[in-house]
Design a protein around this motif. Structure first.
Motif, mmCIF file in Angstrom:
data_model
loop_
_atom_site.group_PDB
_atom_site.id
_atom_site.type_symbol
_atom_site.label_atom_id
_atom_site.label_comp_id
_atom_site.label_asym_id
_atom_site.label_seq_id
_atom_site.Cartn_x
_atom_site.Cartn_y
_atom_site.Cartn_z
ATOM 1 N N MET A 323 106.785 -46.525 97.648
ATOM 2 C CA MET A 323 107.061 -47.089 95.978
ATOM 3 C C MET A 323 108.517 -47.302 95.704
ATOM 4 N N VAL A 324 109.205 -46.294 96.296
ATOM 5 C CA VAL A 324 110.791 -46.212 95.897
ATOM 6 C C VAL A 324 111.506 -47.341 96.760
ATOM 7 N N GLY A 325 110.786 -47.439 98.123
ATOM 8 C CA GLY A 325 111.329 -48.675 98.810
ATOM 9 C C GLY A 325 111.205 -50.047 98.465
ATOM 10 N N ASN A 326 109.863 -50.191 97.414
ATOM 11 C CA ASN A 326 109.603 -51.561 97.194
ATOM 12 C C ASN A 326 110.062 -51.768 96.007
ATOM 13 N N PHE A 327 109.752 -50.732 94.939
ATOM 14 C CA PHE A 327 110.231 -51.042 93.365
ATOM 15 C C PHE A 327 111.687 -50.936 93.236
ATOM 16 N N PRO A 328 112.529 -51.775 92.572
ATOM 17 C CA PRO A 328 111.845 -53.117 92.153
ATOM 18 C C PRO A 328 112.576 -54.197 93.047
ATOM 19 N N ASP A 329 113.070 -54.071 94.152
ATOM 20 C CA ASP A 329 113.450 -54.701 95.227
ATOM 21 C C ASP A 329 112.683 -55.817 95.457
ATOM 22 N N ILE A 330 111.312 -55.626 95.840
ATOM 23 C CA ILE A 330 110.218 -56.563 96.171
ATOM 24 C C ILE A 330 109.529 -56.666 95.252
ATOM 25 N N HIS A 331 108.851 -55.460 94.388
ATOM 26 C CA HIS A 331 107.937 -55.890 93.301
ATOM 27 C C HIS A 331 108.534 -55.234 92.006
ATOM 28 N N PRO A 332 108.725 -55.712 90.881
ATOM 29 C CA PRO A 332 109.033 -55.559 89.453
ATOM 30 C C PRO A 332 108.369 -54.284 88.897
ATOM 31 N N TYR A 333 109.041 -53.417 88.198
ATOM 32 C CA TYR A 333 108.571 -52.429 87.378
ATOM 33 C C TYR A 333 107.326 -52.739 86.704
ATOM 34 N N MET A 334 106.492 -52.036 86.545
ATOM 35 C CA MET A 334 105.348 -52.360 85.769
ATOM 36 C C MET A 334 105.229 -52.247 84.405
ATOM 37 N N LEU A 335 106.277 -51.521 83.837
ATOM 38 C CA LEU A 335 106.563 -51.496 82.186
ATOM 39 C C LEU A 335 105.524 -51.001 81.701
ATOM 40 N N GLU A 384 103.950 -42.633 89.217
ATOM 41 C CA GLU A 384 103.667 -43.568 88.210
ATOM 42 C C GLU A 384 104.643 -43.835 87.151
ATOM 43 N N PHE A 385 105.768 -42.726 86.816
ATOM 44 C CA PHE A 385 106.665 -42.782 86.083
ATOM 45 C C PHE A 385 107.673 -43.755 86.683
ATOM 46 N N TYR A 386 107.943 -43.603 87.860
ATOM 47 C CA TYR A 386 108.877 -44.608 88.583
ATOM 48 C C TYR A 386 108.460 -45.963 88.614
ATOM 49 N N ALA A 387 107.229 -46.198 88.940
ATOM 50 C CA ALA A 387 106.788 -47.565 89.270
ATOM 51 C C ALA A 387 106.873 -48.314 88.050
ATOM 52 N N ASN A 388 106.695 -47.485 86.906
ATOM 53 C CA ASN A 388 106.476 -48.168 85.582
ATOM 54 C C ASN A 388 107.993 -48.482 84.893
ATOM 55 N N PHE A 389 108.915 -47.477 85.071
ATOM 56 C CA PHE A 389 110.133 -47.709 84.491
ATOM 57 C C PHE A 389 111.391 -47.156 85.076
ATOM 58 N N GLY A 390 111.143 -46.893 86.508
ATOM 59 C CA GLY A 390 112.462 -46.656 87.454
ATOM 60 C C GLY A 390 112.892 -45.277 86.772
ATOM 61 N N ILE A 391 114.179 -44.887 87.372
ATOM 62 C CA ILE A 391 114.667 -43.835 87.222
ATOM 63 C C ILE A 391 114.592 -43.303 85.762
ATOM 64 N N ILE A 392 114.879 -44.123 84.929
ATOM 65 C CA ILE A 392 114.933 -43.799 83.287
ATOM 66 C C ILE A 392 113.447 -43.113 83.039
ATOM 67 N N GLY A 393 112.352 -43.565 83.629
ATOM 68 C CA GLY A 393 111.114 -43.166 83.403
ATOM 69 C C GLY A 393 110.837 -41.838 84.124
ATOM 70 N N ILE A 394 111.484 -41.820 85.138
ATOM 71 C CA ILE A 394 111.386 -40.119 85.599
ATOM 72 C C ILE A 394 111.966 -39.070 84.726
#
Length: 467
Positions: A323-335, A384-394
């Protein structure tokens, strides 16, 4: 006198924790990867080692200053986080197996471990934001209501029937269920998710089960409902539900007395749980396909057999790495899509046949590929926190998570019978919240755990009004 005894206990606990902390850390340093390991693997090992000393340093400090209790949420949650994100990656590094489905995940491991460490620190801050409770004096629990075995058994029967109907909708025959997979069959069909919402009653079933164990004086009823509950859980083949069955009565027993179990008891209970979970892991595919359930396998009770549940429960760190390798470089955050899905999930599929699939599956696929989605790969809540909002979500959501679970201590610090019962179920349910980052499903599993108390409250009030 009691303060001196408590201070001595705290000093002993701190000494043991500090000794184990330094011993494990020393062993990890002595076993630093040398020949046969590339630079990326060594960098990941160093990062994991630093993470270990930081996080376990916080834990040792908490044991010294916060009077940590083994049955409080912090203990269980920390054990899960350290096992998933530190100890298991280190183990896999030694065998060059930090990968999934042929994809090497070492490159994203350093960043992932740093994010996890930051997230845990904010979990720690949220959990201990307010001063921890002092150890309460032992209280005698008041029995709140008269014997209500009839009501409780009726509730249990209703929830049990709902769960069995869900199993029927999954293609299980009655004979297959009650023979524990030794005879009968399961018919696999494409419409077996129409009544899947009934599976949420599993937590209701377990809550009523522990209520009957605690409140009822009828031993025959306890034996029958326990046997039937175990049969259902085995055929449901969900280890987290079986974990609740095992841990809930233990948690209730010790929190009621404000005591901790002896090491020998912990080891015995852990061994029994390991054997059971390993057997469930061995037969997961057999039950899913309606095949005959096996015993302990061809090799019997081996170390590899006992460790098999950890291959799925602790290796979820790989999803986070991907997830960390692909978000957000390949896939955008799920917000927030996976969180908002709870407003969709509560609608039964038989009322909404075209209901969208859970976006958690998209999240997993975008992290590790389609194989992970097909296999039902899980991810810890921090993922799940990271995939939705990145490090701010964590940072924000790990802080909030720590604060919320710390409030659960009220349930056993100022206890009543019902408070201890719900806590004894919520404590092992933390496994699902931490190791299985699926907010919408976990929300309803938790919500359904409160249904028996709502029914009991309505029943008690109706009786009082009639009087």
């Amino acid at each position: 006198m009691s303060d001196n005894i408590q201070n001595k206990k705290n000093a002993v606990s701190f000494t043991i924790a500090l000794s184990v902390y330094l011993l494990i850390g020393g062993l990890l340093i002595l076993n630093f990867p040398q020949e046969g390991y590339n630079d990326n693997e060594r960098q990941l090992f160093i990062t994991l080692l630093v993470s270990y000393f930081i996080i376990m340093g916080f834990v040792v400090a908490a044991i010294l200053n916060r009077n940590i209790y083994i049955f409080e949420p912090f203990s269980f949650i920390t054990l899960l986080y350290v096992g998933i994100f530190i100890l298991r990656p280190i183990q896999d590094l030694y065998t060059h197996s930090v990968s999934y489905a042929g994809r090497n995940l070492v490159d994203s491991g350093v960043k992932s471990t740093i994010l996890f460490t930051v997230g845990y620190i904010f979990f720690y801050i949220g959990y201990f934001m307010k001063k921890n409770y002092t150890e309460p004096e032992k209280k005698l629990l008041k029995k709140e209501y008269p014997d209500m075995t009839g009501l409780l058994v009726t509730m249990w029967a209703f929830f049990f029937i709902c769960c069995i109907i869900c199993q029927f909708s999954q293609g299980f025959s009655l004979r297959y269920i009650f023979s524990l997979g030794s005879s009968g069959e399961r018919e696999i069909n494409s419409n077996n998710s129409l009544l899947l919402f009934l599976s949420n009653f599993a937590t209701s079933l377990l809550v009523v089960w522990i209520m009957i164990i605690v409140k009822s004086k009828n031993d025959a009823v306890k034996i029958v409902i326990t046997a039937l509950t175990v049969v259902y859980l085995i055929m449901r083949n969900s280890r987290w539900l079986m974990l609740i069955l095992i841990l809930a009565p233990i948690t209730y027993f010790y929190t009621k007395r404000n005591k901790s179990p002896k090491i020998a008891y912990l080891l015995s209970a852990g061994f029994v749980a390991l054997v059971l979970f390993a057997w469930m892991q061995l037969n997961r595919y057999n039950i899913a396909m309606g095949r005959t359930v096996q015993g302990l396998g061809e090799e019997g009770l081996t170390f590899q057999f006992l460790m098999s549940p950890f291959d799925s429960d602790l290796t979820t760190y790989t999803t986070f790495y991907g997830m960390v390798g692909n978000f957000p470089d390949i896939h955008p955050y799920m917000l927030g899509r996976t969180f908002l899905y709870m407003f969709v999930l509560f609608v039964p599929r038989f009322l909404w046949p075209s209901k969208p699939d859970n976006p958690v599956r998209d999240m997993v696929e975008n992290s590790l590929g389609s194989v992970a989605r097909i296999n039902g790969r899980a991810v810890a809540n921090i993922g799940e926190f990271y995939a939705n909002f990145g490090i701010i979500g964590i940072i924000i959501l790990m802080f909030v998570f720590g604060y919320i679970v710390s409030r659960l201590k009220h349930l056993y610090k100022d206890p009543s019978e019902n408070r201890l019962i719900i806590y004894s179920v919520l404590y092992p349910l933390m496994f699902q919240w931490v190791a299985r980052g699926n907010f919408s499903s976990n929300f309803y599993y938790t919500l359904f755990a409160f249904i028996p108390f709502i029914v009991q409250y309505i029943f008690i009030n109706s009786v009082r009004r009639k009087r």
